[in-house]
Scaffold this motif. Structure first.
Motif, PDB file in Angstrom:
ATOM      1  N   ASN A 164       0.840  -1.202   0.000  1.00 29.95           N
ATOM      2  CA  ASN A 164       0.000   0.000   0.000  1.00 29.95           C
ATOM      3  C   ASN A 164       0.874   1.251   0.000  1.00 29.95           C
ATOM      4  O   ASN A 164       1.260   1.741   1.066  1.00 29.95           O
ATOM      5  N   PRO A 165       1.188   1.781  -1.184  1.00 27.10           N
ATOM      6  CA  PRO A 165       2.057   2.965  -1.232  1.00 27.10           C
ATOM      7  C   PRO A 165       1.340   4.208  -0.715  1.00 27.10           C
ATOM      8  O   PRO A 165       0.115   4.318  -0.816  1.00 27.10           O
ATOM      9  N   PRO A 166       2.107   5.169  -0.158  1.00 27.00           N
ATOM     10  CA  PRO A 166       1.501   6.439   0.260  1.00 27.00           C
ATOM     11  C   PRO A 166       0.924   7.186  -0.940  1.00 27.00           C
ATOM     12  O   PRO A 166       1.277   6.911  -2.099  1.00 27.00           O
ATOM     13  N   ALA A 167       0.071   8.148  -0.673  1.00 27.76           N
ATOM     14  CA  ALA A 167      -0.504   8.974  -1.732  1.00 27.76           C
ATOM     15  C   ALA A 167       0.612   9.644  -2.527  1.00 27.76           C
ATOM     16  O   ALA A 167       1.581  10.139  -1.956  1.00 27.76           O
ATOM     17  N   GLY A 168       0.463   9.629  -3.837  1.00 33.04           N
ATOM     18  CA  GLY A 168       1.457  10.251  -4.705  1.00 33.04           C
ATOM     19  C   GLY A 168       2.585   9.344  -5.128  1.00 33.04           C
ATOM     20  O   GLY A 168       3.373   9.700  -6.011  1.00 33.04           O
ATOM     21  N   VAL A 169       2.700   8.173  -4.506  1.00 29.09           N
ATOM     22  CA  VAL A 169       3.749   7.220  -4.862  1.00 29.09           C
ATOM     23  C   VAL A 169       3.162   6.144  -5.766  1.00 29.09           C
ATOM     24  O   VAL A 169       2.061   5.649  -5.523  1.00 29.09           O
ATOM     25  N   ARG A 170       3.890   5.794  -6.830  1.00 31.66           N
ATOM     26  CA  ARG A 170       3.415   4.765  -7.737  1.00 31.66           C
ATOM     27  C   ARG A 170       4.558   3.809  -8.071  1.00 31.66           C
ATOM     28  O   ARG A 170       5.732   4.122  -7.891  1.00 31.66           O
ATOM     29  N   TYR A 171       4.173   2.625  -8.573  1.00 39.59           N
ATOM     30  CA  TYR A 171       5.129   1.598  -8.952  1.00 39.59           C
ATOM     31  C   TYR A 171       5.102   1.404 -10.460  1.00 39.59           C
ATOM     32  O   TYR A 171       4.023   1.382 -11.064  1.00 39.59           O
ATOM     33  N   GLU A 172       6.280   1.264 -11.032  1.00 46.29           N
ATOM     34  CA  GLU A 172       6.402   1.039 -12.475  1.00 46.29           C
ATOM     35  C   GLU A 172       7.319  -0.157 -12.717  1.00 46.29           C
ATOM     36  O   GLU A 172       8.476  -0.145 -12.309  1.00 46.29           O
ATOM     37  N   GLN A 173       6.783  -1.164 -13.372  1.00 45.75           N
ATOM     38  CA  GLN A 173       7.575  -2.352 -13.680  1.00 45.75           C
ATOM     39  C   GLN A 173       8.464  -2.086 -14.882  1.00 45.75           C
ATOM     40  O   GLN A 173       8.024  -1.552 -15.901  1.00 45.75           O
ATOM     41  N   ASP A 174       9.742  -2.416 -14.763  1.00 42.01           N
ATOM     42  CA  ASP A 174      10.676  -2.342 -15.887  1.00 42.01           C
ATOM     43  C   ASP A 174      11.415  -3.660 -15.941  1.00 42.01           C
ATOM     44  O   ASP A 174      12.443  -3.849 -15.280  1.00 42.01           O
ATOM     45  N   GLY A 175      10.870  -4.602 -16.697  1.00 37.25           N
ATOM     46  CA  GLY A 175      11.475  -5.928 -16.760  1.00 37.25           C
ATOM     47  C   GLY A 175      11.488  -6.572 -15.387  1.00 37.25           C
ATOM     48  O   GLY A 175      10.448  -6.689 -14.729  1.00 37.25           O
ATOM     49  N   PRO A 176      12.657  -6.951 -14.871  1.00 37.57           N
ATOM     50  CA  PRO A 176      12.725  -7.660 -13.589  1.00 37.57           C
ATOM     51  C   PRO A 176      12.715  -6.745 -12.369  1.00 37.57           C
ATOM     52  O   PRO A 176      12.720  -7.238 -11.237  1.00 37.57           O
ATOM     53  N   VAL A 177      12.708  -5.421 -12.536  1.00 33.98           N
ATOM     54  CA  VAL A 177      12.753  -4.509 -11.396  1.00 33.98           C
ATOM     55  C   VAL A 177      11.497  -3.650 -11.358  1.00 33.98           C
ATOM     56  O   VAL A 177      10.753  -3.560 -12.338  1.00 33.98           O
ATOM     57  N   VAL A 178      11.287  -3.027 -10.197  1.00 39.06           N
ATOM     58  CA  VAL A 178      10.156  -2.120 -10.018  1.00 39.06           C
ATOM     59  C   VAL A 178      10.691  -0.760  -9.572  1.00 39.06           C
ATOM     60  O   VAL A 178      11.408  -0.667  -8.573  1.00 39.06           O
ATOM     61  N   ARG A 179      10.339   0.269 -10.332  1.00 38.41           N
ATOM     62  CA  ARG A 179      10.673   1.636  -9.921  1.00 38.41           C
ATOM     63  C   ARG A 179       9.617   2.141  -8.948  1.00 38.41           C
ATOM     64  O   ARG A 179       8.419   1.999  -9.193  1.00 38.41           O
ATOM     65  N   ILE A 180      10.079   2.764  -7.858  1.00 34.79           N
ATOM     66  CA  ILE A 180       9.176   3.393  -6.905  1.00 34.79           C
ATOM     67  C   ILE A 180       9.322   4.893  -7.101  1.00 34.79           C
ATOM     68  O   ILE A 180      10.387   5.472  -6.849  1.00 34.79           O
ATOM     69  N   VAL A 181       8.254   5.522  -7.573  1.00 29.73           N
ATOM     70  CA  VAL A 181       8.305   6.906  -8.047  1.00 29.73           C
ATOM     71  C   VAL A 181       7.364   7.766  -7.208  1.00 29.73           C
ATOM     72  O   VAL A 181       6.248   7.340  -6.868  1.00 29.73           O
ATOM     73  N   GLY A 182       7.802   8.991  -6.897  1.00 28.67           N
ATOM     74  CA  GLY A 182       6.919   9.936  -6.233  1.00 28.67           C
ATOM     75  C   GLY A 182       7.242  10.180  -4.778  1.00 28.67           C
ATOM     76  O   GLY A 182       6.580  10.995  -4.127  1.00 28.67           O
ATOM     77  N   GLY A 183       8.271   9.486  -4.247  1.00 30.83           N
ATOM     78  CA  GLY A 183       8.689   9.725  -2.869  1.00 30.83           C
ATOM     79  C   GLY A 183       9.746  10.809  -2.802  1.00 30.83           C
ATOM     80  O   GLY A 183       9.971  11.555  -3.762  1.00 30.83           O
ATOM     81  N   HIS A 184      10.434  10.889  -1.659  1.00 33.77           N
ATOM     82  CA  HIS A 184      11.458  11.928  -1.520  1.00 33.77           C
ATOM     83  C   HIS A 184      12.641  11.669  -2.423  1.00 33.77           C
ATOM     84  O   HIS A 184      13.418  12.573  -2.733  1.00 33.77           O
TER      85      HIS A 184
END
Length: 266
Positions: free
Chosen positions: A21-41
């Motif tokens: 459950n990511p905080p508001a404004g944070v999203r996850y983006e799959q790039d092949g075998p990894v996941v980018r966590i975007v929108g945090g500090h």
């Protein structure tokens, strides 16, 4: 006898994924075998033990994460573990401009065996907090401990508590109305784990058992929820305390960070 290989396998399988459950404004983006966590500090890259890529393919994956956050003008962290594959992963991160931070030890303990009522020095109390003002007091205390502005931490804790209040328990140790130590327990739905974070203590209050008390208090909360394992990325200071509490070292972890260059003046 503790099955360290089993603990490490459980950690790799269950704890190397982003929070449910990511905080508001944070999203996850799959790039092949990894996941980018975007929108945090800052940006983060969640990785498996082995991405399955080698050579130019791995270089391309690393460069994509760096370039993605560079386009956003943001820093990004790729956390490695001592048993990750391939063996030249860290060399390739360095070649892409990532800089290693301080190495920590991943330790795992049994929640039920660690759980206990906290034993505190005279004049110190522990309470669970949820108010925004308390989260900002924690950030101010952490800023004083580390000598840098960690105001973002207050926003992060507020965001986590708002997004999934059942997934985080934040505790403060106070003396005379001052926050002298703070720590939080992050539940990981769908796993057997909860993670222990924080635990920084003001210098004048160290060596009095406050960190240990917050570990056992959080372990009690975790055990009450049926959590089996507690996991910590432990510093050199906290690792010996955790080992005395029955935690086991399973691997090491080192954050590799890429930071956008400062724009030139003029």
């Amino acid at each position: 006898m503790t099955d360290l290989d089993g603990l490490l396998a459980a950690y790799d399988e269950q704890m190397r994924r982003p929070p449910a459950n990511p905080p508001a404004g944070v999203r996850y983006e799959q790039d092949g075998p990894v996941v980018r966590i975007v929108g945090g500090h800052r940006g983060f890259v969640a990785t498996p033990r082995d991405t399955g890529l080698r050579g130019a393919g791995l270089d391309g994956l690393i460069a994509r994460q760096r370039d993605y956050f560079a386009a956003r003008g943001e820093a990004v962290e790729w956390k490695t573990r001592g048993h990750d594959e391939p063996a030249d992963l860290t060399d390739r991160l360095r070649a892409a401009g990532f800089v290693p931070g301080e190495r920590e030890t991943v330790v795992i303990g049994l929640a039920r065996e660690t759980a206990a009522r906290p034993v505190l020095p005279d004049g110190v109390t522990v309470r669970r907090v949820t108010a925004d003002a308390d989260m900002r007091r924690i950030a101010a205390m952490e800023s004083a401990v580390w000598g840098e502005d960690l105001g973002w931490l207050g926003d992060d804790l507020i965001g986590r508590a708002a997004a999934a209040p059942e997934d985080i328990a934040v505790l403060v140790a106070e003396a005379g109305g001052e926050v002298v130590c703070a720590a939080w327990l992050v539940f990981c739905p769908g796993t057997e784990f909860a993670a222990l974070w924080g635990g920084s203590t003001l210098p004048a209050w160290r060596g009095r058992g406050i960190y240990r008390a917050l570990v056992t208090a959080r372990a009690e909360l975790a055990a009450d929820r049926g959590v089996r394992y507690l996991q910590v990325d432990a510093s050199e200071d906290s690792a010996p305390i955790l080992r005395r509490l029955g935690f086991h070292a399973v691997t090491t972890t080192t954050p590799y960070a890429w930071t956008p260059p400062c724009p030139r003046a003029g």
